[in-house]
Write a protein that holds these residues in place. Structure first.
Motif, PDB file in Angstrom:
ATOM      1  N   PRO A   1       0.843  -1.209   0.000  1.00 19.13           N
ATOM      2  CA  PRO A   1       0.000   0.000   0.000  1.00 19.13           C
ATOM      3  C   PRO A   1       0.873   1.251   0.000  1.00 19.13           C
ATOM      4  O   PRO A   1       2.020   1.225   0.471  1.00 19.13           O
ATOM      5  N   PRO A   2       0.370   2.350  -0.547  1.00 22.43           N
ATOM      6  CA  PRO A   2       1.174   3.583  -0.580  1.00 22.43           C
ATOM      7  C   PRO A   2       1.401   4.116   0.836  1.00 22.43           C
ATOM      8  O   PRO A   2       0.560   3.950   1.721  1.00 22.43           O
ATOM      9  N   ARG A   3       2.553   4.749   1.018  1.00 26.05           N
ATOM     10  CA  ARG A   3       2.861   5.312   2.325  1.00 26.05           C
ATOM     11  C   ARG A   3       1.973   6.526   2.583  1.00 26.05           C
ATOM     12  O   ARG A   3       1.746   7.341   1.678  1.00 26.05           O
ATOM     13  N   PRO A   4       1.484   6.662   3.799  1.00 25.73           N
ATOM     14  CA  PRO A   4       0.673   7.853   4.095  1.00 25.73           C
ATOM     15  C   PRO A   4       1.529   9.112   4.071  1.00 25.73           C
ATOM     16  O   PRO A   4       2.692   9.095   4.483  1.00 25.73           O
ATOM     17  N   ARG A   5       0.945  10.196   3.561  1.00 21.95           N
ATOM     18  CA  ARG A   5       1.687  11.453   3.490  1.00 21.95           C
ATOM     19  C   ARG A   5       1.839  12.050   4.883  1.00 21.95           C
ATOM     20  O   ARG A   5       0.967  11.920   5.730  1.00 21.95           O
ATOM     21  N   ALA A   6       2.962  12.703   5.097  1.00 25.25           N
ATOM     22  CA  ALA A   6       3.199  13.353   6.381  1.00 25.25           C
ATOM     23  C   ALA A   6       2.321  14.592   6.494  1.00 25.25           C
ATOM     24  O   ALA A   6       2.102  15.314   5.519  1.00 25.25           O
ATOM     25  N   SER A   7       1.817  14.820   7.699  1.00 25.55           N
ATOM     26  CA  SER A   7       0.971  15.991   7.923  1.00 25.55           C
ATOM     27  C   SER A   7       1.842  17.249   7.957  1.00 25.55           C
ATOM     28  O   SER A   7       3.070  17.187   7.995  1.00 25.55           O
TER      29      SER A   7
ATOM     30  N   GLN B   1       4.081  17.397  11.007  1.00 27.28           N
ATOM     31  CA  GLN B   1       5.240  16.507  10.908  1.00 27.28           C
ATOM     32  C   GLN B   1       6.304  17.101  10.001  1.00 27.28           C
ATOM     33  O   GLN B   1       7.498  17.022  10.293  1.00 27.28           O
TER      34      GLN B   1
END
Length: 79
Positions: free
Chosen positions: A26-32, A35
């Motif tokens: 799965p794609p990595r979640p984007r940093a907020s 962060q």
């Protein structure tokens, strides 16, 4: 004397280079935003630490030839 080469005891070790999976991770979640800002601030703090250590450390590493000669000349004049 002459030793016979043994086969690899585990088949998965020998086949590891040839194995290809058809399952994509799965794609990595984007940093907020927070962060990303914290990463930038940590990077700036590390860079400032390096710059500060160079700024305060380099003068102590310089060899003072003039002050060494001045001390020697004062000692020789005292005799």
């Amino acid at each position: 004397m002459f030793r016979r080469r043994e086969a690899v005891p585990f088949a998965f070790v020998a086949e590891a280079d040839r194995f290809r999976s058809n399952v994509t991770p799965p794609p990595r979640p984007r940093a907020s935003k927070s962060q990303q800002v914290s990463r930038v601030l940590v990077g700036l703090a590390v860079a400032a630490g390096f710059a500060g250590s160079l700024f305060f450390g380099l003068p102590s590493l310089e060899s003072d030839q003039a002050s060494g000669h001045a001390q020697r000349s004062e000692a020789s004049q005292g005799r």
